[in-house]
Motif scaffolding. Structure first.
Motif, short mmCIF file in Angstrom:
data_model
loop_
_atom_site.label_atom_id
_atom_site.label_comp_id
_atom_site.label_asym_id
_atom_site.label_seq_id
_atom_site.Cartn_x
_atom_site.Cartn_y
_atom_site.Cartn_z
N ASN A 64 67.69 -41.98 66.73
CA ASN A 64 67.59 -42.90 65.42
C ASN A 64 66.69 -43.99 65.22
O ASN A 64 66.14 -44.33 64.17
CB ASN A 64 69.02 -43.50 65.60
N ALA A 65 66.05 -44.20 66.53
CA ALA A 65 64.95 -45.34 66.35
C ALA A 65 63.66 -44.67 65.71
O ALA A 65 62.90 -45.39 65.39
CB ALA A 65 64.72 -45.76 67.73
N VAL A 66 63.59 -43.35 66.18
CA VAL A 66 62.59 -42.65 65.52
C VAL A 66 62.69 -42.06 64.06
O VAL A 66 61.83 -42.56 63.02
CB VAL A 66 62.34 -41.33 66.38
N GLY A 88 65.33 -42.76 61.95
CA GLY A 88 65.91 -43.89 61.25
C GLY A 88 67.53 -43.97 61.25
O GLY A 88 67.99 -42.68 61.86
N ALA A 89 67.96 -44.81 60.90
CA ALA A 89 69.55 -44.98 61.16
C ALA A 89 70.40 -43.86 60.29
O ALA A 89 71.48 -43.89 60.63
CB ALA A 89 70.04 -46.28 60.80
N GLY A 90 69.57 -43.43 59.39
CA GLY A 90 70.38 -42.43 58.42
C GLY A 90 70.83 -41.07 59.15
O GLY A 90 71.24 -39.98 58.42
N VAL A 91 70.37 -40.94 60.23
CA VAL A 91 70.35 -39.48 60.85
C VAL A 91 72.05 -39.24 61.47
O VAL A 91 72.41 -40.17 61.61
CB VAL A 91 69.45 -39.48 62.15
#
Length: 212
Positions: free
Chosen positions: A205-207, A209-212
């Motif tokens: 998620n850090a790479v 994005g939080a939308g994963v």
């Protein structure tokens, strides 16, 4: 002798009106015999109809005849931009990411995906299949990639050489944050339908994005 009813007498009437009406009846005005109607001449478009409204407004010209600068001319549809693939995250540890990826591939094949639709990239140790096929040489190994007849396993370092496929599975089984930051966006670009990442959710998620 038997009596026969008196036969009615038929009187021939002359064509035309009767000069002397019958007793007790009112003489009717004779109707004119219809004759051929005159053929009406062509009506001018500008001549209003008797008793009716004048000529209506002119119909708009078809689009092909309008000026190119007219606001009413429909614009040509713009080419649709390719949609981003769906992203699926499968939580797994570094040691268990490879097994999770194998299970994911089996599920994809069972759901109807063709083997040639799937590309698997490992960020750490190579998949055993790739290690075995590379023993016959890189030329034969990449020839299988180009044939697109089977699931292809490759090192994530070779993601730039891999061609897009409907499904890309990333196995986060090693490497640091720099590797994830380079591999995951590139893998998303090569997945035309689905991107599956098997690894630590927080690091992924850090790479991506939080939308994963």
């Amino acid at each position: 002798m038997p009596l026969f009813p008196e036969e009615p007498q038929i009187h021939e009437r002359a064509q035309g009106p009767s000069a002397t009406p019958a007793t007790g009846r009112t003489a009717q005005t004779p109707r004119p015999v219809p004759g051929p109607r005159p053929v009406p001449g062509p009506r001018s478009a500008a001549t209003p109809r008797p008793g009716g409204p004048g000529p209506g407004p002119a119909r708009p010209a078809p689009p092909a005849q309008r000026s190119a600068g007219s606001a009413g001319v429909p614009q040509a549809p713009r080419p649709a931009t390719p949609s981003a693939p769906k992203i699926q995250l499968t939580p797994a540890s570094v040691d268990g990411a490879l097994d999770a990826a194998d299970e994911t591939v089996d599920l994809l094949l069972d759901s109807g995906r063709a083997p040639g639709d799937i590309l698997v990239l490992t960020t750490g140790e190579q998949h055993p299949w790739a290690t075995h096929e590379l023993s016959f040489g890189e030329a034969a190994y990449w020839a299988q990639h180009d044939a697109r007849e089977d699931v292809f396993f490759a090192d994530a370092a070779a993601v730039a050489r891999a061609q897009p496929r409907p499904v890309v599975v990333v196995v986060v089984n090693g490497g640091g944050d720099e590797v994830y930051a380079r591999v995951l966006p590139a893998a998303r670009e090569r997945a035309t339908a689905l991107l599956v990442v098997c690894g630590d959710p927080e690091r992924v998620n850090a790479v991506l994005g939080a939308g994963v």
